[in-house]
Design an enzyme around this catalytic site. Structure first.
Site, PDB file in Angstrom:
ATOM      1  CG  HIS A 313      -2.083   0.918   1.049  1.00 46.91           C
ATOM      2  ND1 HIS A 313      -2.027   2.252   1.348  1.00 46.91           N
ATOM      3  CD2 HIS A 313      -3.323   0.679   0.559  1.00 46.91           C
ATOM      4  CE1 HIS A 313      -3.189   2.798   1.059  1.00 46.91           C
ATOM      5  NE2 HIS A 313      -3.991   1.872   0.573  1.00 46.91           N
ATOM      6  CG  ASP A 370      -8.419  -3.889  -2.884  1.00 51.59           C
ATOM      7  OD1 ASP A 370      -9.628  -3.703  -2.716  1.00 51.59           O
ATOM      8  OD2 ASP A 370      -7.631  -2.998  -3.198  1.00 51.59           O
TER       9      ASP A 370
HETATM   10  N1  CMC Z   1       4.305  -7.359  -5.155  1.00 56.11           N
HETATM   11  C1  CMC Z   1       5.650  -7.374  -5.283  1.00 56.11           C
HETATM   12  N2  CMC Z   1       6.447  -6.319  -5.046  1.00 56.11           N
HETATM   13  C2  CMC Z   1       5.841  -5.176  -4.688  1.00 56.11           C
HETATM   14  C3  CMC Z   1       4.447  -5.075  -4.527  1.00 56.11           C
HETATM   15  C4  CMC Z   1       3.680  -6.220  -4.769  1.00 56.11           C
HETATM   16  N3  CMC Z   1       2.347  -6.181  -4.629  1.00 56.11           N
HETATM   17  N4  CMC Z   1       4.120  -3.815  -4.146  1.00 56.11           N
HETATM   18  C5  CMC Z   1       5.284  -3.147  -4.063  1.00 56.11           C
HETATM   19  N5  CMC Z   1       6.319  -3.966  -4.377  1.00 56.11           N
HETATM   20  C6  CMC Z   1       7.755  -3.620  -4.325  1.00 56.11           C
HETATM   21  C7  CMC Z   1       8.176  -2.748  -5.485  1.00 56.11           C
HETATM   22  O1  CMC Z   1       8.640  -3.522  -6.577  1.00 56.11           O
HETATM   23  C8  CMC Z   1       9.287  -1.933  -4.853  1.00 56.11           C
HETATM   24  O2  CMC Z   1      10.419  -2.741  -4.756  1.00 56.11           O
HETATM   25  P1  CMC Z   1      11.906  -2.066  -4.878  1.00 56.11           P
HETATM   26  O3  CMC Z   1      12.000  -1.118  -3.738  1.00 56.11           O
HETATM   27  O4  CMC Z   1      12.832  -3.215  -4.795  1.00 56.11           O
HETATM   28  O5  CMC Z   1      11.935  -1.384  -6.226  1.00 56.11           O
HETATM   29  C9  CMC Z   1       8.804  -1.705  -3.433  1.00 56.11           C
HETATM   30  O6  CMC Z   1       7.938  -2.834  -3.156  1.00 56.11           O
HETATM   31  C10 CMC Z   1       8.009  -0.408  -3.227  1.00 56.11           C
HETATM   32  O7  CMC Z   1       6.976  -0.399  -4.213  1.00 56.11           O
HETATM   33  P2  CMC Z   1       6.334   0.907  -4.845  1.00 56.11           P
HETATM   34  O8  CMC Z   1       5.844   0.591  -6.206  1.00 56.11           O
HETATM   35  O9  CMC Z   1       7.256   2.068  -4.661  1.00 56.11           O
HETATM   36  O10 CMC Z   1       5.133   1.113  -3.865  1.00 56.11           O
HETATM   37  P3  CMC Z   1       3.985   2.126  -4.122  1.00 56.11           P
HETATM   38  O11 CMC Z   1       3.718   2.746  -2.818  1.00 56.11           O
HETATM   39  O12 CMC Z   1       4.264   3.016  -5.265  1.00 56.11           O
HETATM   40  O13 CMC Z   1       2.800   1.165  -4.596  1.00 56.11           O
HETATM   41  C11 CMC Z   1       0.880  -0.166  -4.608  1.00 56.11           C
HETATM   42  C12 CMC Z   1       1.727   0.826  -3.815  1.00 56.11           C
HETATM   43  C13 CMC Z   1      -0.395  -0.466  -3.825  1.00 56.11           C
HETATM   44  C14 CMC Z   1       0.462   0.443  -5.980  1.00 56.11           C
HETATM   45  C15 CMC Z   1       1.711  -1.462  -4.835  1.00 56.11           C
HETATM   46  O14 CMC Z   1       2.085  -2.013  -3.587  1.00 56.11           O
HETATM   47  C16 CMC Z   1       0.976  -2.495  -5.671  1.00 56.11           C
HETATM   48  O15 CMC Z   1       1.036  -2.427  -6.905  1.00 56.11           O
HETATM   49  N6  CMC Z   1       0.247  -3.460  -5.013  1.00 56.11           N
HETATM   50  C17 CMC Z   1      -0.549  -4.412  -5.724  1.00 56.11           C
HETATM   51  C18 CMC Z   1      -1.841  -3.760  -6.141  1.00 56.11           C
HETATM   52  C19 CMC Z   1      -2.803  -3.595  -4.982  1.00 56.11           C
HETATM   53  O16 CMC Z   1      -3.025  -4.514  -4.202  1.00 56.11           O
HETATM   54  N7  CMC Z   1      -3.406  -2.399  -4.925  1.00 56.11           N
HETATM   55  C20 CMC Z   1      -4.435  -2.095  -3.931  1.00 56.11           C
HETATM   56  C21 CMC Z   1      -4.046  -1.042  -2.992  1.00 56.11           C
HETATM   57  S1  CMC Z   1      -5.195  -0.966  -1.623  1.00 56.11           S
HETATM   58  C22 CMC Z   1      -6.610  -0.298  -2.269  1.00 56.11           C
HETATM   59  C23 CMC Z   1      -6.659   1.168  -2.225  1.00 56.11           C
HETATM   60  O17 CMC Z   1      -6.530   1.741  -1.121  1.00 56.11           O
HETATM   61  O18 CMC Z   1      -6.860   1.749  -3.298  1.00 56.11           O
END
Ligand code: CMC
Length: 435
Positions: A313, A370
């Site tokens: 998240h 989710d």
């Molecule tokens: N699976 C594998 N690796 C992940 C995931 C995941 N679900 N989420 C983040 N990472 C890794 C990412 O690759 C990065 O690694 P590194 O530091 O080595 O490059 C690190 O964790 C930080 O990730 P980020 O992309 O900077 O994190 P973010 O804050 O931009 O993204 C997120 C948040 C929710 C978009 C992401 O965690 C994700 O895509 N999750 C899966 C989709 C999901 O479940 N979304 C629902 C969110 S809850 C509903 C809502 O409130 O809307």
């Protein structure tokens, strides 16, 4: 502290080239980190801040929702989400978000009347549906029909009139649920079920989705309570992508129906509201417990775009407080329905492995709301394509409350981010024959 939240603290910014210094005021809210006020930065320094994805930017003042991602706290108007989910109803939470307080008994009765009074949609809207293919994604239909409400309710489009703002808020909360149920009915070729105002919000929604005119339908109270909880848990979530979309659209003084349609479009994406659908699709893709390690490895591989859906998240970096509540509700629903879904076993094993894996621990990637909502909704009988629609039904109150708060802010100006331009510099026009 004064009304503008100014403190006597400042940050000094020094230009290393010229030695020029400016002091930036620090503002403090009632909870959470203080913010550095950069509103005069450009006029004082000729520089903008650069913050794509807004990871360090507060875009507004708000009294509605507070999140502490480190501590896993989510509060609406000061009330903990776990208390609201356990003790309140969705309509009470709607009142809280919209007006700032939980309703008294009399206010609750009036508010519920006001919402149910608006559950029907103009009969002409039925014809819109026939223009869509039956296999259209329900969110594509929702983007269209919710925006189209502005073509029907001309009497509540004046955003400068507080009463019209209130009526459009009531209309949106009530009608988005009806439109969502109609979208589902259309996709399975069943007749639309008109709303029943003797039922609660959640009961009525289940009725509109699952009843048929040919026989009586009795709402299962356990499912109704779980539905109500899902609505409460998704009602608002501070300045997330879709809410920021609604606020930005609203800052141009667009009407609230159009703004909420913009929010629905944003919510559709798999990184936001589309994630619960993506969780189920991922579980189907994994298929069996023995294949989990393969998918965990793929999630860790930087060259593979695969991510574990339902994990991680942007704000919660320890646990998602909504996920805890939903995990319990999920168990209750599955037990009541006697469902032994192999996907649940898969989900639980995935959760266990991911929580023990250093990659996920180091990056603080925990199951989010989710992860569980998809499993409950599937058990209730909703197809995966409807999951994000249900999220939109719940979030409509958050969007419209945030929109209303913004419109009522006297200093409202159109939102207009700036950029770091990295394209070509000015160059002479080249005639077609010379290119
Ligand atoms: N699976 C594998 N690796 C992940 C995931 C995941 N679900 N989420 C983040 N990472 C890794 C990412 O690759 C990065 O690694 P590194 O530091 O080595 O490059 C690190 O964790 C930080 O990730 P980020 O992309 O900077 O994190 P973010 O804050 O931009 O993204 C997120 C948040 C929710 C978009 C992401 O965690 C994700 O895509 N999750 C899966 C989709 C999901 O479940 N979304 C629902 C969110 S809850 C509903 C809502 O409130 O809307």
């Amino acid at each position: 502290m004064s009304n503008n939240h100014k403190t006597d603290k400042t940050f000094t910014l020094i230009n290393d080239e010229t030695g020029d210094r400016i002091k930036l005021p620090v503002l403090e809210g009632s909870e959470g980190p203080a913010v550095i006020d950069v509103r005069k930065l450009y006029s004082q320094t000729g520089h903008f801040t650069f913050d794509p994805s807004f990871t360090s930017t507060g875009s507004c003042k708000s009294r509605i929702t507070f999140i502490d991602g480190e501590k896993g706290i989510l509060m609406h108007r000061g009330y903990q989400i776990s208390d609201l989910a356990e003790k309140s109803t969705f309509t009470e939470v709607c009142h809280l978000l919209l007006y700032g307080d939980l309703p008294t008994r009399a206010e609750k009765e009036k508010f519920e009347h006001d919402i149910t009074y608006h559950t029907m949609v103009n009969e002409q809207i039925n014809f819109f549906y026939r223009g869509f293919r039956r296999d259209a994604h329900p969110m594509s239909i929702m983007c269209g029909v919710v925006g189209a409400l502005s073509a029907f309710y001309h009497d509540s489009l004046d955003i400068n009139d507080p009463r019209q703002r209130e009526i459009s808020a009531h209309r949106l909360i009530a009608k988005v649920a009806t439109l969502a149920a109609m979208t589902y009915k259309y996709s399975i070729g069943q007749p639309f079920m008109y709303p029943r105002n003797d039922l609660s919000f959640a009961e009525n929604f289940l009725y509109m989705c699952f009843a048929v005119p040919a026989e009586p339908y009795k709402v299962n109270p356990i499912l109704a309570r779980a539905m109500d909880k899902i609505f409460i848990l998704h009602a608002d979530h501070e300045q997330n992508a879709s809410t920021s979309t609604v606020r930005l659209a609203g800052s141009s003084q667009a009407n609230p129906f159009a703004c909420v349609a913009a929010g629905i479009a944003c919510l559709w994406g798999p990184s936001h509201g589309g994630a619960n659908q993506a969780v189920l699709e991922m579980l189907d893709q994994i298929e069996t417990v023995d294949r989990i390690p393969e998918f965990i490895e793929r999630a860790k591989d930087k060259d593979d775009p695969f991510r574990l859906m339902g994990f991680g998240h942007r704000v919660y970096k320890n646990f998602d407080p909504r996920a805890n509540v939903l995990k319990t509700a999920c168990d209750e629903v599955l037990e009541d329905l006697g469902i032994d879904d192999p996907r649940l076993e898969l989900a639980m094993e995935l959760e266990r492995i991911a929580l023990e894996d250093t990659y996920f621990i180091e990056r603080k990637l925990f199951p989010n709301v989710d992860f569980y909502s998809g499993i409950i909704l599937k058990a209730m009988g909703f197809p995966t394509s409807m999951f994000t629609v249900l999220f939109a039904v719940a979030r409509t109150v958050g969007w419209i409350s945030q929109w209303k708060e913004m419109i009522e802010e006297p200093s409202l100006r159109i939102g207009r981010p700036r950029q770091l331009y990295v394209g070509p510099k000015s160059r002479p026009y080249v005639d077609l024959d010379d290119r």
